[in-house]
Scaffold this active site. Structure first.
Site, mmCIF file in Angstrom:
data_model
loop_
_atom_site.group_PDB
_atom_site.id
_atom_site.type_symbol
_atom_site.label_atom_id
_atom_site.label_comp_id
_atom_site.label_asym_id
_atom_site.label_seq_id
_atom_site.Cartn_x
_atom_site.Cartn_y
_atom_site.Cartn_z
ATOM 1 N N SER A 238 5.795 -27.589 21.858
ATOM 2 C CA SER A 238 6.697 -28.743 21.947
ATOM 3 C C SER A 238 6.746 -29.579 20.682
ATOM 4 O O SER A 238 7.688 -30.353 20.490
ATOM 5 C CB SER A 238 6.291 -29.639 23.122
ATOM 6 N N HIS B 230 3.583 -36.411 22.796
ATOM 7 C CA HIS B 230 4.325 -36.148 21.570
ATOM 8 C C HIS B 230 4.499 -37.418 20.742
ATOM 9 O O HIS B 230 4.287 -38.520 21.240
ATOM 10 C CB HIS B 230 5.690 -35.556 21.917
ATOM 11 N N ASP C 278 5.490 -40.236 24.327
ATOM 12 C CA ASP C 278 5.411 -40.093 25.784
ATOM 13 C C ASP C 278 4.018 -39.729 26.293
ATOM 14 O O ASP C 278 3.875 -39.286 27.423
ATOM 15 C CB ASP C 278 6.425 -39.050 26.256
#
Length: 380
Positions: free
Chosen positions: A37, A346, A343
């Site tokens: 991610s 990240h 969040d």
């Protein structure tokens, strides 16, 4: 003339890589990325449902498949070469692969996992799957390119695969996988890095020559880790990060460094730069106010307030029905540019930009080569 030990060391690295000194920048016509991610530009979103607002709010003004409020490091890498942002390989709509493709998937690991995404586990697009996707992309893109017309404009030229830059940012989820499941790092990490090495070698056999590899960041500074298991005061460092998890990240990075050293010996025609993302990110978190950031461990897009503003049950973008109305619970903070953690997992665009600005000049790379000169240069 007697050379200093530092200069001798630098020259020895150049000799090891067989890369002649040159002041001319590389010309990368394409970038190919594999990862998780931290560099996913829409892969998991295309496969399992789009990320929702407020993701993407800062730069794209809408969700853009990225797990941030805006751009990722891979976006800034593409920008630095004057290339468009990488389309996710898994995204079938509105994609353009002329200048590369992104095979990264959020929640991806190097080693395939036994827990599925729906079980709160990991992405099925582990590194071996991403390699298979790349191999298919390399073959099929040329078949499509030969059709001509609009197809030719959307596919990379054949020579782009040997002249392009191959970037990697993966490993963070492997550390959580073996640590949360109480698997020995001494057993897991060597197997993972053998798999990583195998993938690099496969791309090399396909003509890839320029590799830009990120090690993994300070995992113990992320709230989803800090709140996962009870931690004593002695297990937190001066920055408030979890020492045990950061030690696991450091162990992974030491072994990754050894893997890259061996790869340089095994792949003599490759230029392989290993970037110390861990040091850069920890520097940012531990000296946040110096660089204009506030409350470095506090989540910008979260719920619940408290020290971290993070709740496992209510994540960024989560909603709930209140009196018949759908209400956003996982909201963004007032000014994401002042936050480092977006969040709980990240980084914000502002933090990603700061990290990119530190690494692009080569100060955190081994060898110390700027991103713009990270290509293989054949001897005249």
């Amino acid at each position: 003339m007697k050379l200093s030990p530092l200069l001798l060391g630098y020259l020895s690295v150049l000799l090891l890589l067989s890369v002649p000194v040159s002041s001319s920048p590389c010309h990368f016509p394409a970038v190919v990325n594999l990862g998780d991610s931290n560099s996913d530009t829409g892969g998991l979103s295309a496969a399992f449902g789009p990320v929702r607002t407020p993701y993407g709010e800062t730069f794209f003004r809408m969700p853009a498949g990225r797990y941030s409020d805006g751009r990722l490091i891979i976006d800034f890498i593409a920008e630095s070469f004057g290339l468009p942002y990488l389309s996710a390989y898994l995204d079938s709509l509105g994609t353009n692969f002329r200048h590369g493709a992104n095979f990264a998937s959020a929640a991806a690991t190097i080693m395939p996992q036994n827990t599925t995404l729906s079980q709160g586990g990991y992405s099925p697009f582990s590194l071996d799957v991403q390699l298979d996707e790349f191999l298919q992309f390399k073959s099929r893109s040329q078949t499509i390119y030969e059709r001509g017309g609009v197809y030719r404009e959307l596919m990379p030229r054949k020579e782009y695969f040997s002249r392009g830059l191959y970037t990697f940012d993966i490993g963070q989820n492997d550390i959580t996988a073996f640590s949360f499941l109480n698997i020995s790092a001494n057993d897991y990490i060597p197997n993972a890095l053998n798999e990583f090495s195998s993938v690099i070698k496969s791309i090399y056999e396909e003509g890839g020559r320029s590799f830009w590899i990120h090690n993994t960041g300070p995992l113990g500074c992320l709230s989803y880790v800090l709140l996962r298991m009870p931690l004593t005061a002695e297990q937190l460092d001066s920055a408030g990060c979890a020492i045990p998890y950061n030690q696991l990240a450091q162990q992974f990075n030491r072994m990754l460094n050894e893997t890259v050293i061996q790869l340089r010996k095994d792949l003599p025609l490759a230029a392989i730069a290993l970037v110390d993302i861990y040091s850069v990110k920890y520097k940012l978190i531990s000296e946040a106010t110096k660089y204009g950031f506030e409350q470095p461990l506090r989540v910008c897009c979260g719920y619940g307030g408290g020290e971290y503003n993070f709740d496992f049950n209510v994540r960024c973008s989560d909603t709930a029905e209140v009196n018949g109305t759908n209400v956003l619970l996982g909201k963004s903070c007032k000014d994401p540019s002042k936050s480092i953690i977006w969040d709980g997992v990240h980084y914000t665009e502002a933090a990603n930009r700061w990290v990119f600005d530190q690494i692009k000049g080569g100060a955190f790379s081994d060898p110390p080569v700027p991103l713009s000169m990270a290509c293989r240069r054949e001897k005249p």
